[in-house]
Scaffold this motif. Structure first.
Motif, PDB file in Angstrom:
ATOM      1  N   GLN A 147      33.396  35.159  65.116  1.00  0.00           N
ATOM      2  CA  GLN A 147      33.829  36.330  64.368  1.00  0.00           C
ATOM      3  C   GLN A 147      34.604  37.315  65.234  1.00  0.00           C
ATOM      4  OE1 GLN A 147      29.666  36.825  62.382  1.00  0.00           O
ATOM      5  NE2 GLN A 147      31.104  37.928  61.068  1.00  0.00           N
ATOM      6  N   PRO A 230      32.427  42.120  63.089  1.00  0.00           N
ATOM      7  CA  PRO A 230      31.133  42.469  62.493  1.00  0.00           C
ATOM      8  C   PRO A 230      30.535  43.759  63.039  1.00  0.00           C
ATOM      9  CG  PRO A 230      30.869  40.722  64.103  1.00  0.00           C
ATOM     10  CD  PRO A 230      32.339  40.935  63.963  1.00  0.00           C
ATOM     11  N   ALA A 242      34.043  45.570  59.900  1.00  0.00           N
ATOM     12  CA  ALA A 242      33.408  45.452  58.607  1.00  0.00           C
ATOM     13  C   ALA A 242      32.873  46.804  58.135  1.00  0.00           C
ATOM     14  CB  ALA A 242      32.273  44.432  58.668  1.00  0.00           C
TER      15      ALA A 242
END
Length: 245
Positions: A147, A230, A242
């Protein structure tokens, strides 16, 4: 003198060369046409020819890493967020501009990676490592490595490093250093938070799997992430995060 030092373990070599290396890095070029490759020869005593890394296990490859990442690490050593006295001594008197020039030099090197060593870890350990790297562990709020470090795990320009082509010992030591506070980054230090959520067996599994993977192509960092990060991470300003993070 240099040949004798090359035969020493690199930790002793770095200590013995600290003053000489600092002089080599900080001194003005002897000739007007002397390039950065000559100025950073001190770096290659531990990081290998052209920054390709060496078999020692604890000194990572720096060739081809994103320039922003390399510059951030040099600043972290200089400012005490990372602790390794020989590195700190080498660069304590160098300007930020010069550190960024050094980072740009190594980032521009486009060199192939050697094949990875054959892992001796059990298959179950490698599978656990693969799962954490590719999928994370939602229940423990551990994001997948891909990620942030990219789908190919070769990093993301300008400041996120690749995770492939690194020795297992180095990966273990750095995750441990983050967990214990010996390695820090600019706030918010997302890697420290993640490392503290990893159990020792998780660290062993992740490092074993990563160290056993071949590096695609020349390991070039991706131009962008496919989605939002994230967590908020210091030193990588400008990348989407995010919502709620």
């Amino acid at each position: 003198m240099t040949d004798r030092l090359r035969r020493l373990p690199c930790r002793l070599r770095a200590l013995g060369m600290a003053v000489l290396c600092a002089m080599a890095l900080a001194a003005p070029p002897a000739r007007a046409d002397a390039g950065m490759a000559q100025r950073v020869r001190a770096c290659t005593l531990c990081h290998g020819p052209e920054g390709r890394a060496t078999p020692d296990g604890y000194f990572p490859r720096i060739a081809g890493k994103p320039a922003g990442y390399l510059a951030n690490q040099l600043l972290n050593f200089r400012e005490g967020r990372r602790s390794y006295p020989p590195m700190a001594h080498l660069i304590e008197h160098l300007t930020e501009e010069y550190l960024r020039e050094m980072a740009a030099h190594f980032a521009a090197l486009d060199l192939p990676y050697p094949p990875p060593p054959v892992s001796q870890a059990p298959q179950a350990v490698l599978e656990r490592g693969r799962a954490l790297v590719q999928h994370g562990d939602t229940a423990r709020e551990i994001p997948a490595c891909v990620q942030c470090h990219g789908a190919a795990l070769t990093g993301v320009a300008p400041a996120i490093p690749g995770l492939l082509g690194l020795p297992r010992d180095y990966l273990n030591s750095q995750l441990g250093a983050w967990a214990t506070g010996q390695r820090r980054a600019q706030a918010p230090d997302c890697m420290a938070a993640i490392a503290r959520r990893l159990a020792p067996q998780d660290v062993a599994a992740v490092s074993a799997w990563l160290a056993a993977q071949p590096v695609p192509g020349h390991g070039h960092p991706a131009a962008r992430l496919p989605g939002a990060m994230p967590l908020r991470c210091g030193g990588v300003e400008g990348l989407p995060v995010a919502a709620g993070r």
